[in-house]
Design an enzyme around this catalytic site. Sequence first.
Site, PDB file in Angstrom:
ATOM      1  N   THR A  58       1.075  -1.337  -0.073  1.00 35.77           N
ATOM      2  CA  THR A  58      -0.054   0.157   0.731  1.00 35.77           C
ATOM      3  C   THR A  58       1.268   1.091  -0.049  1.00 35.77           C
ATOM      4  O   THR A  58       2.160   1.240   0.069  1.00 35.77           O
ATOM      5  CB  THR A  58      -1.235   0.150   1.489  1.00 35.77           C
ATOM      6  OG1 THR A  58       0.123   0.448   2.115  1.00 35.77           O
ATOM      7  CG2 THR A  58      -1.619  -1.634   1.306  1.00 35.77           C
ATOM      8  N   CYS A  59       0.144   2.450  -0.194  1.00 39.13           N
ATOM      9  CA  CYS A  59       0.986   3.261  -0.082  1.00 39.13           C
ATOM     10  C   CYS A  59       1.893   3.643   1.202  1.00 39.13           C
ATOM     11  O   CYS A  59       3.109   4.621   1.275  1.00 39.13           O
ATOM     12  CB  CYS A  59       0.279   5.334  -0.107  1.00 39.13           C
ATOM     13  SG  CYS A  59      -1.191   4.977   1.096  1.00 39.13           S
ATOM     14  N   SER A 122      -1.503   2.055  11.559  1.00 43.42           N
ATOM     15  CA  SER A 122      -2.323   3.134  10.478  1.00 43.42           C
ATOM     16  C   SER A 122      -1.389   4.091  10.460  1.00 43.42           C
ATOM     17  O   SER A 122      -1.276   4.973  11.464  1.00 43.42           O
ATOM     18  CB  SER A 122      -3.079   2.939   9.836  1.00 43.42           C
ATOM     19  OG  SER A 122      -3.618   1.610   9.459  1.00 43.42           O
ATOM     20  N   GLY A 202      -6.200  10.002 -11.264  1.00 46.16           N
ATOM     21  CA  GLY A 202      -6.552   8.254 -10.659  1.00 46.16           C
ATOM     22  C   GLY A 202      -8.576   8.724 -10.716  1.00 46.16           C
ATOM     23  O   GLY A 202      -9.234   9.446 -10.328  1.00 46.16           O
ATOM     24  N   MET A 206      -8.841   5.765  -3.714  1.00 48.24           N
ATOM     25  CA  MET A 206      -8.639   7.219  -1.816  1.00 48.24           C
ATOM     26  C   MET A 206      -9.158   8.288  -2.870  1.00 48.24           C
ATOM     27  O   MET A 206      -9.668   9.335  -2.054  1.00 48.24           O
ATOM     28  CB  MET A 206      -6.967   6.951  -2.028  1.00 48.24           C
ATOM     29  CG  MET A 206      -6.250   7.759  -1.960  1.00 48.24           C
ATOM     30  SD  MET A 206      -6.537   8.148   0.331  1.00 48.24           S
ATOM     31  CE  MET A 206      -5.006   6.964   1.077  1.00 48.24           C
TER      32      MET A 206
END
Length: 436
Positions: A58-59, A122, A202, A206
Amino acid sequence: MASMKLLNLGVNHHTAPIDIRESVAVAPEILQDSLIDLRKYLRGGNSSSSPEVAILSTCNRMEIYCAANDVEYADNDFEKRAFDWLAAQNNVQGNELRPYIYSATSADAVKHAFRVGSGLDSMVLGETQILGQMKKAIDCANQVGTVGAYLKPLFDKTFSVAKVVRGSTQIGAHSVSMAGASIKLVQRIFGDINGCNVLFIGAGEMIGLCASHFAGKKPKKISISNRTVDRGSDLIKAFNDQNLVTEVFPLHELAQHLHEYDVVVSCTASSLPIIGLGMVKTALKARQFRPMVLIDLAVPRDFESEIKSVKDAYLYSIDDLGEIVSAGKANRTESVHEAEKIIEKGVIEFYQTLEKRAVVPIIKSIQDVGERYQKIELEKAGRRIAKGEDPMIVLSQMASALANKFMHAPICALQNSSHENLEDFKKIISTIYTSK
């Protein structure tokens, strides 16, 4: 079931800067091939072994989850192979990557998976997006057959624990999301957002979340640029009934439109930057150097890092949002403590489940032996009764024969056991056969 060697290894936003994270990130389009390659690498020359693997990219993190039978690997060989594979993917030097790597084994690896799934690890404490990302990672591993008897129950339990944490605590209450943090950054530069033209690059989850947050602030215009225009159009339909000016255009037209936007938020899966220094300089000149806020939520990054040096371009990476999203964490200390207790309990329950699964083949074997004995003795009894023998005598002798067959194995074990094992056998057999 043999004992399990479980390993988690990777980098995340706590341990590594964005340039390190993007150097080892795995793009969605090559994830399945990477899973197969990782398993092959861990297997080495042992074609009979079949390690299980899953990759979460993931980012904010790139993590490998691996599981195998303990007897197949030396103590540190499993971790060394996983690290070597991670470094080799993008030709990263091992000595450059090693300082940023974390790893956990056994119960610590289980606990880490539970903490990640519950949002405790997170950047946005308690956020829910990571759970969906984990589910997609496991779905992908399932499709190529790289998870099984160990990792599948691990992640099933991860999702179960995360559900309890979110349902029983206030871990996500009052948290500032990445979208909310992005709005705060824009407000620092422009004040009121309703005078801004906002572009989203995009069309993934997100971007959808961020666009919804920005739409609530009623910007002057909201646009989406994506490789697939249809996907962008589907996403922007949600804002058509909010009296917002909207537009969708293909990504290849980005350069000619960029100067129109005060705020640009990007999060694509591109492996290379899609917005370069020259494109931004050209856009600023066309804007007569009115400032632009550029928010890069992608890993690998969508904006060239050199853009930060441009006077009127305010470029923020996902790591730059950390200070904002951390606000309020202290107020949720009690919820974190409650969540950690749920996770600790979940780790114990997971291993208890594995232990129960480990005896299933033994139980099945005992049941098969019992059924075989039963069939043999029933057939004998049936033949004797058919010949006219007294049924009660036949049944009595059948019961005696069955009892003798079941007693034969434990009696032989006691009689033939070594001196070292005798006491253990005595305790086990006494526990099973002694009347309470």
